[in-house]
Write a protein that holds these residues in place. Structure first.
Motif, PDB file in Angstrom:
ATOM      1  N   ALA A  78      21.402  32.468  35.327  1.00  0.00           N
ATOM      2  CA  ALA A  78      20.440  31.431  34.547  1.00  0.00           C
ATOM      3  C   ALA A  78      21.192  30.371  33.700  1.00  0.00           C
ATOM      4  CB  ALA A  78      19.469  32.370  33.861  1.00  0.00           C
ATOM      5  N   LYS A  79      20.548  29.551  33.251  1.00  0.00           N
ATOM      6  CA  LYS A  79      21.155  28.716  32.462  1.00  0.00           C
ATOM      7  C   LYS A  79      21.078  29.208  30.699  1.00  0.00           C
ATOM      8  CE  LYS A  79      20.907  24.560  35.256  1.00  0.00           C
ATOM      9  NZ  LYS A  79      20.051  23.325  35.420  1.00  0.00           N
ATOM     10  N   VAL A  80      20.390  30.094  30.643  1.00  0.00           N
ATOM     11  CA  VAL A  80      20.085  30.710  29.255  1.00  0.00           C
ATOM     12  C   VAL A  80      20.602  31.945  29.290  1.00  0.00           C
ATOM     13  CG1 VAL A  80      18.385  29.143  28.422  1.00  0.00           C
ATOM     14  CG2 VAL A  80      17.413  31.292  29.599  1.00  0.00           C
ATOM     15  N   SER A  81      21.001  32.566  27.936  1.00  0.00           N
ATOM     16  CA  SER A  81      21.778  33.978  27.981  1.00  0.00           C
ATOM     17  C   SER A  81      20.358  35.013  28.199  1.00  0.00           C
ATOM     18  CB  SER A  81      22.035  34.139  26.645  1.00  0.00           C
ATOM     19  OG  SER A  81      22.458  35.401  26.580  1.00  0.00           O
ATOM     20  N   SER A  82      20.742  35.893  29.112  1.00  0.00           N
ATOM     21  CA  SER A  82      19.753  36.880  29.253  1.00  0.00           C
ATOM     22  C   SER A  82      19.851  38.109  28.117  1.00  0.00           C
ATOM     23  CB  SER A  82      19.971  37.862  30.614  1.00  0.00           C
ATOM     24  OG  SER A  82      21.031  38.548  30.323  1.00  0.00           O
ATOM     25  N   GLY A  83      20.703  37.988  27.368  1.00  0.00           N
ATOM     26  CA  GLY A  83      21.070  39.162  26.280  1.00  0.00           C
ATOM     27  C   GLY A  83      21.412  40.360  26.737  1.00  0.00           C
ATOM     28  N   HIS A  84      21.404  40.355  28.094  1.00  0.00           N
ATOM     29  CA  HIS A  84      22.151  41.836  28.753  1.00  0.00           C
ATOM     30  C   HIS A  84      23.600  41.257  28.790  1.00  0.00           C
ATOM     31  CE1 HIS A  84      18.559  43.857  28.986  1.00  0.00           C
ATOM     32  NE2 HIS A  84      17.822  42.926  29.319  1.00  0.00           N
ATOM     33  N   LEU A  85      24.383  42.334  28.308  1.00  0.00           N
ATOM     34  CA  LEU A  85      25.854  41.831  28.817  1.00  0.00           C
ATOM     35  C   LEU A  85      26.928  43.199  29.091  1.00  0.00           C
ATOM     36  CD1 LEU A  85      27.665  39.413  27.731  1.00  0.00           C
ATOM     37  CD2 LEU A  85      28.423  40.720  25.880  1.00  0.00           C
ATOM     38  N   GLN A  86      27.456  42.945  30.036  1.00  0.00           N
ATOM     39  CA  GLN A  86      28.383  44.136  30.506  1.00  0.00           C
ATOM     40  C   GLN A  86      29.807  43.672  30.223  1.00  0.00           C
ATOM     41  OE1 GLN A  86      27.237  44.337  34.772  1.00  0.00           O
ATOM     42  NE2 GLN A  86      26.059  46.269  34.199  1.00  0.00           N
ATOM     43  N   LEU A  87      30.412  44.667  29.818  1.00  0.00           N
ATOM     44  CA  LEU A  87      31.738  44.461  29.479  1.00  0.00           C
ATOM     45  C   LEU A  87      32.979  45.346  30.347  1.00  0.00           C
ATOM     46  CD1 LEU A  87      32.468  44.270  25.635  1.00  0.00           C
ATOM     47  CD2 LEU A  87      32.364  42.370  27.326  1.00  0.00           C
ATOM     48  N   SER A  88      33.903  44.798  30.879  1.00  0.00           N
ATOM     49  CA  SER A  88      34.792  45.871  31.506  1.00  0.00           C
ATOM     50  C   SER A  88      35.487  46.556  30.533  1.00  0.00           C
ATOM     51  CB  SER A  88      35.694  44.927  32.380  1.00  0.00           C
ATOM     52  OG  SER A  88      36.442  44.230  31.742  1.00  0.00           O
ATOM     53  N   GLU A  89      36.434  47.460  31.100  1.00  0.00           N
ATOM     54  CA  GLU A  89      37.318  48.488  30.208  1.00  0.00           C
ATOM     55  C   GLU A  89      38.328  47.723  29.660  1.00  0.00           C
ATOM     56  OE1 GLU A  89      39.675  52.452  30.786  1.00  0.00           O
ATOM     57  OE2 GLU A  89      38.125  51.927  32.281  1.00  0.00           O
ATOM     58  N   LEU A  90      38.501  47.876  28.172  1.00  0.00           N
ATOM     59  CA  LEU A  90      39.361  47.209  27.643  1.00  0.00           C
ATOM     60  C   LEU A  90      41.026  47.636  27.945  1.00  0.00           C
ATOM     61  CD1 LEU A  90      38.271  46.639  23.890  1.00  0.00           C
ATOM     62  CD2 LEU A  90      38.756  44.943  25.284  1.00  0.00           C
ATOM     63  N   PRO A  91      41.872  46.718  27.946  1.00  0.00           N
ATOM     64  CA  PRO A  91      43.265  47.330  28.158  1.00  0.00           C
ATOM     65  C   PRO A  91      43.685  47.852  26.815  1.00  0.00           C
ATOM     66  CG  PRO A  91      43.376  44.959  27.786  1.00  0.00           C
ATOM     67  CD  PRO A  91      41.989  45.373  27.965  1.00  0.00           C
ATOM     68  N   ASP A  92      44.896  48.565  26.816  1.00  0.00           N
ATOM     69  CA  ASP A  92      45.412  49.247  25.363  1.00  0.00           C
ATOM     70  C   ASP A  92      45.897  48.019  24.599  1.00  0.00           C
ATOM     71  OD1 ASP A  92      46.422  50.696  23.398  1.00  0.00           O
ATOM     72  OD2 ASP A  92      47.595  51.818  24.573  1.00  0.00           O
ATOM     73  N   LEU A  93      45.433  47.859  23.521  1.00  0.00           N
ATOM     74  CA  LEU A  93      45.612  46.651  22.569  1.00  0.00           C
ATOM     75  C   LEU A  93      46.149  47.017  21.108  1.00  0.00           C
ATOM     76  CD1 LEU A  93      42.833  44.273  23.784  1.00  0.00           C
ATOM     77  CD2 LEU A  93      45.386  44.001  24.132  1.00  0.00           C
ATOM     78  N   ARG A  94      46.189  48.382  20.973  1.00  0.00           N
ATOM     79  CA  ARG A  94      46.675  48.827  19.723  1.00  0.00           C
ATOM     80  C   ARG A  94      48.009  48.048  19.095  1.00  0.00           C
ATOM     81  NH1 ARG A  94      46.945  55.123  21.112  1.00  0.00           N
ATOM     82  NH2 ARG A  94      46.950  54.037  23.298  1.00  0.00           N
ATOM     83  N   HIS A  95      47.845  47.667  17.773  1.00  0.00           N
ATOM     84  CA  HIS A  95      48.765  47.150  17.212  1.00  0.00           C
ATOM     85  C   HIS A  95      49.224  45.713  17.772  1.00  0.00           C
ATOM     86  CE1 HIS A  95      49.058  50.844  15.731  1.00  0.00           C
ATOM     87  NE2 HIS A  95      49.478  51.427  16.766  1.00  0.00           N
TER      88      HIS A  95
END
Ligand code: IMP
Ligand code: MG
Length: 177
Positions: A78-95
């Motif tokens: 779609a051209k407008v946001s569905s509001g549903h969002l999926q995020l993949s797992e984050l890498p380790d970004l500590r510090h």
């Protein structure tokens, strides 16, 4: 889905041509290199839309960086946001000094969700670099440190940005509406 929904890219009006993009990405690269001169930098690339932007931006940096990826999908076809969002797992970004590299700031939902996750990660710093920001009123307050171009409220494709997975390979940024 019918092919008539996908006009040939060369019939779409150009909003920002490849040459302007290249010059602006050079400027951003210089600025980011100065700002992070003595800090190890992690570019966190929001897939898929930012893949070309980040590839060009990383090559304009005069400082070393680590490149990580996160996948956010919200728009489906779609051209407008569905509001549903999926995020993949984050890498380790500590510090880490994390610079989120995004293609476009529209409603801000995507960045809000990503930033929310990252804020609980014990980072050294967190900033956003977006190639495009739509000039629209938004409820969500997001202030990217780096913005390539402010654009009117149009639906744009090219230079990584898609409509239903089409047009990502187009070198200019063009309007589809
Ligand atoms: P937001 O969550 O509404 O800010 O939308 C951000 C995401 O939606 C971007 O990362 C894009 O993938 C997509 N998006 C928003 N506006 C456009 C557009 O004009 N063209 C193509 N994709 C868009
Ligand atoms: Mg998209």
């Amino acid at each position: 889905m019918s092919e008539t929904e996908f006009p040939p890219s060369n019939t779409l009006p150009v909003l920002i041509d490849a040459d302007r993009i290249r010059k602006r990405v050079e400027e951003l690269g210089r600025k980011i290199s100065e700002d992070y001169k003595n800090q190890p930098l992690v570019l966190l690339v929001v897939l898929k839309g930012s893949f070309l932007f980040c590839a060009d931006l990383a090559r304009q940096l005069s400082i070393p960086c680590r490149i990580e990826f996160i996948r956010a999908s919200s728009y489906k076809d779609a051209k407008v946001s569905s509001g549903h969002l999926q995020l993949s797992e984050l890498p380790d970004l500590r510090h880490a000094n994390v610079l989120v590299v995004e293609d476009i700031l529209d409603s801000g939902l995507t960045l809000q969700k990503i930033l929310e996750h990252l804020r609980s990660e014990n980072l050294a710093s967190l900033e956003v670099c977006t190639l495009l920001a739509k000039q629209i009123p938004r409820d969500i307050q997001i202030e990217p440190k780096y913005i390539g171009f402010e654009i009117p409220n149009r639906f744009v494709v090219g230079y990584g940005l898609d409509y239903a997975e089409r047009y990502r390979e187009v070198p200019d940024i063009r309007c589809l509406d």
